[in-house]
Design a protein around this motif. Structure first.
Motif, PDB file in Angstrom:
ATOM      1  N   MET A  12       0.811  -1.141  -0.119  1.00 21.33           N
ATOM      2  CA  MET A  12      -0.095   0.006   0.457  1.00 21.33           C
ATOM      3  C   MET A  12       1.079   0.963   0.455  1.00 21.33           C
ATOM      4  O   MET A  12       0.790   1.978  -0.381  1.00 21.33           O
ATOM      5  CB  MET A  12      -0.936  -0.103   1.124  1.00 21.33           C
ATOM      6  CG  MET A  12      -1.982  -1.011   1.172  1.00 21.33           C
ATOM      7  SD  MET A  12      -3.145  -0.853   2.445  1.00 21.33           S
ATOM      8  CE  MET A  12      -2.369  -1.774   4.195  1.00 21.33           C
ATOM      9  N   ALA A  13       1.980   0.968   0.785  1.00 18.90           N
ATOM     10  CA  ALA A  13       2.480   2.877   0.624  1.00 18.90           C
ATOM     11  C   ALA A  13       3.279   2.618  -0.972  1.00 18.90           C
ATOM     12  O   ALA A  13       3.606   4.067  -0.905  1.00 18.90           O
ATOM     13  CB  ALA A  13       3.933   2.304   1.802  1.00 18.90           C
ATOM     14  N   GLN A  14       3.806   1.644  -0.783  1.00 11.88           N
ATOM     15  CA  GLN A  14       4.517   1.836  -2.576  1.00 11.88           C
ATOM     16  C   GLN A  14       3.561   2.096  -4.086  1.00 11.88           C
ATOM     17  O   GLN A  14       3.487   3.044  -4.320  1.00 11.88           O
ATOM     18  CB  GLN A  14       5.046   0.566  -2.930  1.00 11.88           C
ATOM     19  CG  GLN A  14       5.815   0.656  -4.650  1.00 11.88           C
ATOM     20  CD  GLN A  14       6.997   1.621  -4.636  1.00 11.88           C
ATOM     21  OE1 GLN A  14       7.728   0.588  -3.294  1.00 11.88           O
ATOM     22  NE2 GLN A  14       6.867   2.117  -5.419  1.00 11.88           N
ATOM     23  N   ALA A  15       2.348   1.301  -3.320  1.00 14.92           N
ATOM     24  CA  ALA A  15       1.430   2.156  -4.270  1.00 14.92           C
ATOM     25  C   ALA A  15       1.102   3.879  -4.422  1.00 14.92           C
ATOM     26  O   ALA A  15       0.953   4.393  -5.029  1.00 14.92           O
ATOM     27  CB  ALA A  15      -0.143   1.747  -4.369  1.00 14.92           C
ATOM     28  N   ARG A  16       0.690   3.955  -3.239  1.00 11.38           N
ATOM     29  CA  ARG A  16       0.467   5.566  -2.025  1.00 11.38           C
ATOM     30  C   ARG A  16       1.709   6.668  -2.776  1.00 11.38           C
ATOM     31  O   ARG A  16       1.724   7.935  -4.107  1.00 11.38           O
ATOM     32  CB  ARG A  16       0.564   5.724  -0.490  1.00 11.38           C
ATOM     33  CG  ARG A  16      -0.605   5.168  -0.199  1.00 11.38           C
ATOM     34  CD  ARG A  16      -0.992   5.847   0.945  1.00 11.38           C
ATOM     35  NE  ARG A  16      -2.317   5.617   1.052  1.00 11.38           N
ATOM     36  CZ  ARG A  16      -2.768   5.525   2.700  1.00 11.38           C
ATOM     37  NH1 ARG A  16      -2.242   5.688   3.374  1.00 11.38           N
ATOM     38  NH2 ARG A  16      -3.738   5.018   3.134  1.00 11.38           N
ATOM     39  N   ALA A  17       2.936   5.539  -3.160  1.00 16.31           N
ATOM     40  CA  ALA A  17       4.344   6.691  -3.376  1.00 16.31           C
ATOM     41  C   ALA A  17       4.174   6.603  -5.078  1.00 16.31           C
ATOM     42  O   ALA A  17       4.218   7.305  -5.308  1.00 16.31           O
ATOM     43  CB  ALA A  17       5.361   5.755  -2.170  1.00 16.31           C
ATOM     44  N   ASP A  18       4.235   5.723  -5.229  1.00 16.31           N
ATOM     45  CA  ASP A  18       4.068   5.839  -7.355  1.00 16.31           C
ATOM     46  C   ASP A  18       3.118   7.005  -7.736  1.00 16.31           C
ATOM     47  O   ASP A  18       3.310   7.419  -8.655  1.00 16.31           O
ATOM     48  CB  ASP A  18       3.615   4.333  -7.920  1.00 16.31           C
ATOM     49  CG  ASP A  18       5.048   3.160  -7.083  1.00 16.31           C
ATOM     50  OD1 ASP A  18       5.675   3.623  -6.905  1.00 16.31           O
ATOM     51  OD2 ASP A  18       4.039   2.416  -7.216  1.00 16.31           O
TER      52      ASP A  18
ATOM     53  N   ALA B 101       2.004   9.477  -5.499  1.00 12.77           N
ATOM     54  CA  ALA B 101       2.530  10.746  -5.256  1.00 12.77           C
ATOM     55  C   ALA B 101       3.741  10.823  -6.288  1.00 12.77           C
ATOM     56  O   ALA B 101       3.355  12.221  -6.614  1.00 12.77           O
ATOM     57  CB  ALA B 101       2.754  10.750  -4.297  1.00 12.77           C
ATOM     58  N   VAL B 102       4.095   9.950  -7.233  1.00 10.72           N
ATOM     59  CA  VAL B 102       5.057  10.373  -8.002  1.00 10.72           C
ATOM     60  C   VAL B 102       4.647  11.034  -9.378  1.00 10.72           C
ATOM     61  O   VAL B 102       5.070  11.769  -9.698  1.00 10.72           O
ATOM     62  CB  VAL B 102       6.086   9.110  -8.453  1.00 10.72           C
ATOM     63  CG1 VAL B 102       6.975   9.395  -9.838  1.00 10.72           C
ATOM     64  CG2 VAL B 102       7.259   9.254  -6.998  1.00 10.72           C
ATOM     65  N   SER B 103       3.426  10.062  -9.518  1.00 10.83           N
ATOM     66  CA  SER B 103       2.750  10.367 -10.777  1.00 10.83           C
ATOM     67  C   SER B 103       2.630  11.538 -11.354  1.00 10.83           C
ATOM     68  O   SER B 103       2.469  12.300 -11.377  1.00 10.83           O
ATOM     69  CB  SER B 103       2.141   8.975 -11.505  1.00 10.83           C
ATOM     70  OG  SER B 103       1.149   9.273 -12.463  1.00 10.83           O
ATOM     71  N   SER B 104       1.547  12.327 -10.078  1.00 12.73           N
ATOM     72  CA  SER B 104       0.781  13.661  -9.633  1.00 12.73           C
ATOM     73  C   SER B 104       1.748  14.482 -10.004  1.00 12.73           C
ATOM     74  O   SER B 104       1.872  15.334 -10.125  1.00 12.73           O
ATOM     75  CB  SER B 104       0.324  13.419  -8.711  1.00 12.73           C
ATOM     76  OG  SER B 104      -1.052  14.374  -8.542  1.00 12.73           O
ATOM     77  N   LEU B 105       2.792  13.779  -9.002  1.00 15.26           N
ATOM     78  CA  LEU B 105       3.387  15.263  -9.480  1.00 15.26           C
ATOM     79  C   LEU B 105       4.342  15.332 -10.017  1.00 15.26           C
ATOM     80  O   LEU B 105       4.025  16.870 -11.017  1.00 15.26           O
ATOM     81  CB  LEU B 105       4.771  15.082  -8.179  1.00 15.26           C
ATOM     82  CG  LEU B 105       6.197  15.873  -8.570  1.00 15.26           C
ATOM     83  CD1 LEU B 105       5.784  17.883  -7.844  1.00 15.26           C
ATOM     84  CD2 LEU B 105       6.829  15.716  -6.982  1.00 15.26           C
ATOM     85  N   LYS B 106       4.273  14.125 -11.067  1.00 16.69           N
ATOM     86  CA  LYS B 106       4.982  14.341 -12.317  1.00 16.69           C
ATOM     87  C   LYS B 106       4.106  15.159 -13.800  1.00 16.69           C
ATOM     88  O   LYS B 106       4.635  16.200 -14.612  1.00 16.69           O
ATOM     89  CB  LYS B 106       5.935  12.831 -13.354  1.00 16.69           C
ATOM     90  CG  LYS B 106       6.759  12.264 -12.724  1.00 16.69           C
ATOM     91  CD  LYS B 106       7.320  11.287 -13.306  1.00 16.69           C
ATOM     92  CE  LYS B 106       8.374  10.611 -13.075  1.00 16.69           C
ATOM     93  NZ  LYS B 106       8.568   9.074 -13.546  1.00 16.69           N
ATOM     94  N   SER B 107       2.611  14.795 -13.194  1.00 19.08           N
ATOM     95  CA  SER B 107       2.050  15.568 -14.489  1.00 19.08           C
ATOM     96  C   SER B 107       1.576  16.598 -13.655  1.00 19.08           C
ATOM     97  O   SER B 107       1.662  17.534 -15.191  1.00 19.08           O
ATOM     98  CB  SER B 107       0.725  14.582 -14.091  1.00 19.08           C
ATOM     99  OG  SER B 107       0.133  14.583 -12.920  1.00 19.08           O
ATOM    100  N   LYS B 108       2.082  17.339 -12.924  1.00 16.59           N
ATOM    101  CA  LYS B 108       1.813  18.622 -12.386  1.00 16.59           C
ATOM    102  C   LYS B 108       3.278  19.348 -13.114  1.00 16.59           C
ATOM    103  O   LYS B 108       2.454  20.517 -13.097  1.00 16.59           O
ATOM    104  CB  LYS B 108       1.961  19.145 -11.226  1.00 16.59           C
ATOM    105  CG  LYS B 108       0.403  18.654 -10.380  1.00 16.59           C
ATOM    106  CD  LYS B 108       0.025  18.402  -8.628  1.00 16.59           C
ATOM    107  CE  LYS B 108      -0.379  18.213  -8.539  1.00 16.59           C
ATOM    108  NZ  LYS B 108      -0.975  18.331  -6.863  1.00 16.59           N
ATOM    109  N   MET B 109       4.051  18.627 -12.665  1.00  9.64           N
ATOM    110  CA  MET B 109       5.281  19.824 -13.342  1.00  9.64           C
ATOM    111  C   MET B 109       5.383  19.537 -15.004  1.00  9.64           C
ATOM    112  O   MET B 109       5.347  20.261 -15.248  1.00  9.64           O
ATOM    113  CB  MET B 109       6.921  18.757 -13.362  1.00  9.64           C
ATOM    114  CG  MET B 109       6.937  18.676 -11.299  1.00  9.64           C
ATOM    115  SD  MET B 109       8.023  17.658 -11.156  1.00  9.64           S
ATOM    116  CE  MET B 109       9.688  18.825 -11.998  1.00  9.64           C
ATOM    117  N   GLY B 110       4.551  18.512 -15.629  1.00 10.44           N
ATOM    118  CA  GLY B 110       4.802  18.623 -17.261  1.00 10.44           C
ATOM    119  C   GLY B 110       3.817  20.045 -17.822  1.00 10.44           C
ATOM    120  O   GLY B 110       3.777  20.362 -18.582  1.00 10.44           O
ATOM    121  N   SER B 111       2.548  19.799 -16.689  1.00 15.52           N
ATOM    122  CA  SER B 111       1.330  20.546 -16.625  1.00 15.52           C
ATOM    123  C   SER B 111       1.865  22.104 -16.998  1.00 15.52           C
ATOM    124  O   SER B 111       1.041  23.143 -17.285  1.00 15.52           O
ATOM    125  CB  SER B 111       0.465  20.850 -16.774  1.00 15.52           C
ATOM    126  OG  SER B 111      -0.128  20.954 -15.056  1.00 15.52           O
TER     127      SER B 111
END
Length: 69
Positions: free
Chosen positions: A47-53, A55-65
């Motif tokens: 569960m911790a790994q899924a949440r971290a993944d 969060a990273v995905s969300s951060l990448k998409s925000k940085m990209g947009s």
């Protein structure tokens, strides 16, 4: 002279700590070996790994947009 006293004290502390530390190390190692195979711990880690993944995905998409490129 102070440096020699420091080195002697450090050496004595290291030897005494190493003797007591080995037993504690073995105790911690056995506990870890037992715990890492526990399905509850594996579930929490998953569960911790899924949440971290996420969060990273969300951060990448925000940085990209938000990027001015």
């Amino acid at each position: 002279m102070a440096k020699l006293s420091f080195i002697a004290g450090f050496g004595a502390g290291y030897v005494l700590g190493a003797r007591a530390g080995r037993e504690r190390y073995e105790q911690i190692r056995r506990a870890w070996e037992h715990a890492k195979d526990d399905p509850r711990l594996q579930s929490i880690a998953g569960m911790a790994q899924a949440r971290a993944d996420d969060a990273v995905s969300s951060l990448k998409s925000k940085m990209g947009s938000d990027s001015p490129h």
